[in-house]
Design a protein around this motif. Sequence first.
Motif, PDB file in Angstrom:
ATOM      1  N   PRO A   8       0.618  -1.151   0.092  1.00 22.16           N
ATOM      2  CA  PRO A   8       0.104  -0.132   0.181  1.00 22.16           C
ATOM      3  C   PRO A   8       0.785   1.225   0.195  1.00 22.16           C
ATOM      4  CG  PRO A   8      -0.875  -1.632   1.662  1.00 22.16           C
ATOM      5  CD  PRO A   8       0.368  -2.146   1.045  1.00 22.16           C
ATOM      6  N   LEU A   9       1.941   1.335   0.729  1.00 21.21           N
ATOM      7  CA  LEU A   9       2.825   2.366   0.584  1.00 21.21           C
ATOM      8  C   LEU A   9       3.223   2.666  -0.627  1.00 21.21           C
ATOM      9  CD1 LEU A   9       3.650   4.708   2.797  1.00 21.21           C
ATOM     10  CD2 LEU A   9       5.873   3.071   3.149  1.00 21.21           C
ATOM     11  N   LEU A  10       3.839   1.572  -1.129  1.00 22.68           N
ATOM     12  CA  LEU A  10       4.417   1.850  -2.683  1.00 22.68           C
ATOM     13  C   LEU A  10       3.394   2.342  -3.694  1.00 22.68           C
ATOM     14  CD1 LEU A  10       7.406   1.453  -3.179  1.00 22.68           C
ATOM     15  CD2 LEU A  10       6.920  -0.751  -4.150  1.00 22.68           C
ATOM     16  N   GLU A  11       2.467   1.672  -3.406  1.00 24.52           N
ATOM     17  CA  GLU A  11       1.025   2.212  -4.502  1.00 24.52           C
ATOM     18  C   GLU A  11       0.912   3.676  -4.238  1.00 24.52           C
ATOM     19  OE1 GLU A  11      -1.717   2.497  -6.875  1.00 24.52           O
ATOM     20  OE2 GLU A  11      -0.535   0.585  -6.467  1.00 24.52           O
ATOM     21  N   PHE A  20       2.421   4.539 -13.854  1.00 24.73           N
ATOM     22  CA  PHE A  20       1.310   3.638 -13.891  1.00 24.73           C
ATOM     23  C   PHE A  20       1.693   2.710 -14.777  1.00 24.73           C
ATOM     24  CE2 PHE A  20      -0.831   7.502 -12.616  1.00 24.73           C
ATOM     25  CZ  PHE A  20      -1.378   7.265 -11.532  1.00 24.73           C
ATOM     26  N   GLY A  21       0.625   1.391 -15.041  1.00 22.90           N
ATOM     27  CA  GLY A  21       0.751   0.512 -16.040  1.00 22.90           C
ATOM     28  C   GLY A  21       2.083  -0.261 -15.974  1.00 22.90           C
ATOM     29  N   VAL A  22       2.560  -0.585 -17.295  1.00 30.60           N
ATOM     30  CA  VAL A  22       3.896  -1.182 -17.451  1.00 30.60           C
ATOM     31  C   VAL A  22       4.960  -0.325 -17.243  1.00 30.60           C
ATOM     32  CG1 VAL A  22       2.769  -2.646 -19.223  1.00 30.60           C
ATOM     33  CG2 VAL A  22       3.982  -0.526 -19.850  1.00 30.60           C
ATOM     34  N   GLU A  23       4.712   1.072 -16.927  1.00 35.62           N
ATOM     35  CA  GLU A  23       5.930   1.975 -16.725  1.00 35.62           C
ATOM     36  C   GLU A  23       6.508   1.375 -15.074  1.00 35.62           C
ATOM     37  OE1 GLU A  23       7.137   6.628 -16.117  1.00 35.62           O
ATOM     38  OE2 GLU A  23       4.908   6.061 -16.652  1.00 35.62           O
ATOM     39  N   ARG A  24       5.536   0.794 -14.286  1.00 33.76           N
ATOM     40  CA  ARG A  24       6.106   0.663 -12.762  1.00 33.76           C
ATOM     41  C   ARG A  24       6.921  -0.579 -13.029  1.00 33.76           C
ATOM     42  NH1 ARG A  24       0.486   0.769  -9.306  1.00 33.76           N
ATOM     43  NH2 ARG A  24      -0.131   2.882  -9.502  1.00 33.76           N
ATOM     44  N   THR A 442       4.591  17.056  -0.410  1.00 35.37           N
ATOM     45  CA  THR A 442       4.681  15.691   0.102  1.00 35.37           C
ATOM     46  C   THR A 442       4.041  14.705  -0.667  1.00 35.37           C
ATOM     47  OG1 THR A 442       3.140  15.806   1.469  1.00 35.37           O
ATOM     48  CG2 THR A 442       5.139  16.386   2.346  1.00 35.37           C
ATOM     49  N   ASP A 443       4.845  13.555  -0.691  1.00 31.13           N
ATOM     50  CA  ASP A 443       4.248  12.400  -1.545  1.00 31.13           C
ATOM     51  C   ASP A 443       2.779  11.940  -0.798  1.00 31.13           C
ATOM     52  OD1 ASP A 443       6.341  11.809  -3.843  1.00 31.13           O
ATOM     53  OD2 ASP A 443       7.404  11.999  -2.150  1.00 31.13           O
ATOM     54  N   PHE A 444       2.907  11.911   0.541  1.00 30.17           N
ATOM     55  CA  PHE A 444       1.906  11.021   1.244  1.00 30.17           C
ATOM     56  C   PHE A 444       1.932  11.326   2.704  1.00 30.17           C
ATOM     57  CE2 PHE A 444       5.054   7.620   0.053  1.00 30.17           C
ATOM     58  CZ  PHE A 444       5.692   7.691   1.228  1.00 30.17           C
ATOM     59  N   GLU A 445       0.714  11.175   3.345  1.00 35.22           N
ATOM     60  CA  GLU A 445       0.803  11.344   4.806  1.00 35.22           C
ATOM     61  C   GLU A 445       0.495   9.997   5.434  1.00 35.22           C
ATOM     62  OE1 GLU A 445      -2.407  13.861   6.324  1.00 35.22           O
ATOM     63  OE2 GLU A 445      -1.866  15.420   5.459  1.00 35.22           O
ATOM     64  N   VAL A 446       1.476   9.853   6.790  1.00 34.15           N
ATOM     65  CA  VAL A 446       1.309   8.510   7.440  1.00 34.15           C
ATOM     66  C   VAL A 446       1.536   8.814   8.859  1.00 34.15           C
ATOM     67  CG1 VAL A 446       2.721   7.248   5.520  1.00 34.15           C
ATOM     68  CG2 VAL A 446       4.101   8.587   7.395  1.00 34.15           C
ATOM     69  N   PRO A 447       0.967   7.853   9.537  1.00 36.35           N
ATOM     70  CA  PRO A 447       1.203   7.871  11.108  1.00 36.35           C
ATOM     71  C   PRO A 447       2.606   7.884  11.545  1.00 36.35           C
ATOM     72  CG  PRO A 447       0.095   5.895  10.547  1.00 36.35           C
ATOM     73  CD  PRO A 447      -0.042   6.509   9.148  1.00 36.35           C
ATOM     74  N   ALA A 458      10.329  -0.874   1.647  1.00 36.42           N
ATOM     75  CA  ALA A 458       9.408  -0.871   0.713  1.00 36.42           C
ATOM     76  C   ALA A 458       9.824   0.207  -0.098  1.00 36.42           C
ATOM     77  CB  ALA A 458       7.979  -0.544   1.186  1.00 36.42           C
ATOM     78  N   LEU A 459       9.927   1.532   0.322  1.00 34.24           N
ATOM     79  CA  LEU A 459      10.555   2.833  -0.416  1.00 34.24           C
ATOM     80  C   LEU A 459      11.770   2.690  -1.046  1.00 34.24           C
ATOM     81  CD1 LEU A 459       8.984   5.481   2.249  1.00 34.24           C
ATOM     82  CD2 LEU A 459       7.822   4.709   0.405  1.00 34.24           C
ATOM     83  N   SER A 460      12.750   1.894  -0.664  1.00 35.79           N
ATOM     84  CA  SER A 460      14.092   1.700  -1.217  1.00 35.79           C
ATOM     85  C   SER A 460      13.792   1.169  -2.644  1.00 35.79           C
ATOM     86  CB  SER A 460      14.858   0.908  -0.187  1.00 35.79           C
ATOM     87  OG  SER A 460      15.214   1.523   0.979  1.00 35.79           O
ATOM     88  N   LYS A 461      12.825   0.520  -2.717  1.00 36.05           N
ATOM     89  CA  LYS A 461      12.479  -0.038  -4.177  1.00 36.05           C
ATOM     90  C   LYS A 461      12.873   1.099  -5.172  1.00 36.05           C
ATOM     91  CE  LYS A 461      10.282  -4.449  -2.582  1.00 36.05           C
ATOM     92  NZ  LYS A 461       8.864  -5.013  -2.649  1.00 36.05           N
ATOM     93  N   PHE A 462      12.551   2.308  -5.031  1.00 33.30           N
ATOM     94  CA  PHE A 462      12.342   3.372  -5.873  1.00 33.30           C
ATOM     95  C   PHE A 462      13.661   3.932  -6.105  1.00 33.30           C
ATOM     96  CE2 PHE A 462       7.882   3.692  -6.163  1.00 33.30           C
ATOM     97  CZ  PHE A 462       7.675   4.847  -6.936  1.00 33.30           C
TER      98      PHE A 462
END
Length: 552
Positions: A8-11, A20-24, A442-447, A458-462
């Motif tokens: 979910p975080l990577l999404e 999106f799509g095959v670019e991922r 920011t890219d997203f909000e998290v607790p 998870a984020l290191s995959k980027f």
Amino acid sequence: MPQMEVSPLLEQLFVARNIFGVERQTFLNPEFDTHAHAPTLLDGMEKAVARIFSAIKKGEKIAVYADFDCDGIPGSVVLYDALKKLGVHAEVYIPHRHNEGYGFHRHAIDALQQRGVSLIVTVDVGIAAVEEVAYAQSRGVEVIVTDHHEPQARIPEAVAVINPKLGAYPYRDLCGAAVAFKLVQALFCEARKRGAEDVPEGWEKWLLDMVGIATIADMVPLTGENRVLAHYGLLVLRKSPRPGIQALCRKLRINQRELTEDDIGFSMAPRINAASRMDEPELAFALLTETDGGRAMEIAHTLERLNATRKGVVAALVKDAKHKTKERFSADTKVIVLGDPNWKPALLGLAANSIVEDRGGVVCLWGRDGAGVLKGSCRSDGSTNLAELFAAAGVREALEESGGHANAGGFSVLNEMVHTLPEIFNAAAAQLPRAAIPPVTTDFEVPIEMVSWESYQALSKFAPFGLGNPKPLMRIRDVLLRDVRLFGKDQGHTEFIFDAPQGHVRGFQFFRTPDQFSRPPSPGIRCHVIGTIERDTFRGARSVALRVTNVE
């Protein structure tokens, strides 16, 4: 292609970055052979390869002429190692940053010609050297230009000019070392066609360690082909057999097998650049090409000493410049212009950047180089475009040359005109619309509990992260700041302790004290925090911390 399953975080990050799509799939799993472009798509490549093989056949002496930074020097290593593999012991010329300055110089051409060189191949320099290339040809020295800087109205009439910004090459943003690597790929392909037995298939990929260092250090966008080169460059670096890389990792206490883009940007590149900034550019080249482990360690030790000296000189320069800024300029002065003939131009960009971080606006610092020329470096916080500032200044009678990008630029100025620059630049800045500095996105909000090892993985995959693909920036709302303190030798860094369900989360930021945040943090407040998840190796193999960008 089947749809990828992602966390979910990577999404959230894919959506935030519009991937999106095959670019991922191609983004997370770049493939060298399919996602990098053929070197023959570069204009001039066929002519360059033919001329170099002609020189090899005739036994001509070849020189590699490279820029002195952490793009040109690794690029020179790429070309030097490749020519050596082809049986050519090329000479390498790296101009002295302080005494010669940037560019392709006539006196260097003369020196190389006198040493019997008949072909010069440039790396990371030469696209603007129209007159110098013509001069070389007049001396019987032919030139192949490989460069990545923006072409001017006139292109040098060299044997070949290889630049991804010319012609229809599919990706324009390669660094100089990557352009040199493209030439090497084409040379090795031709060598194999000619039946060379000592150039095994794929051998050139070992040179990607240098391309990886340069791509990350030169701040080109880590998108498209550059992402492929940086990804595979890091893979090669982690198992590079170069004694110089191994020695540098040991000296810097970097685990080579886990080396990251941060290790390059914050540790390795500054040492490589320190060589030219402190007047010994050949040391960085020597380190990266050294074959003896003991000698490599000696050079690494010397580079560390030079870098420590460089930091001390810059710190003193920044202290002096900040003191003069407070004395001479009001808080609303748009452009700060300061100089001292004793200041070294090679260090002024670093110092100007430090002052901009402290006060914002535009800062231009000048000093005198080894040839007696007054040269300056400018940095902007984004509110003023430096290329537009130079154009608006329109002071050809004062500036001998100027150039740069939106946030970084440089100039040389006549001695008798240097003291008019504050007035000239501020008058020019007043004519320009003040650009709005974009708000932090920011890219997203998290607790707060999402600051965890699992999230980091998870984020290191980027990765690799850099220009065009920044580290994921998150906002954490309504957290309790339990403690805040200064740390470091000069107490110039800030550490935070935030309350969290798992006990606490450590936060930090280097080179910023609490008063430099938009909301000065103090123990006991509840706040919103913006930052990135970082590995915290000092506190265990699976420890993470929050690098705090801001407190709201």
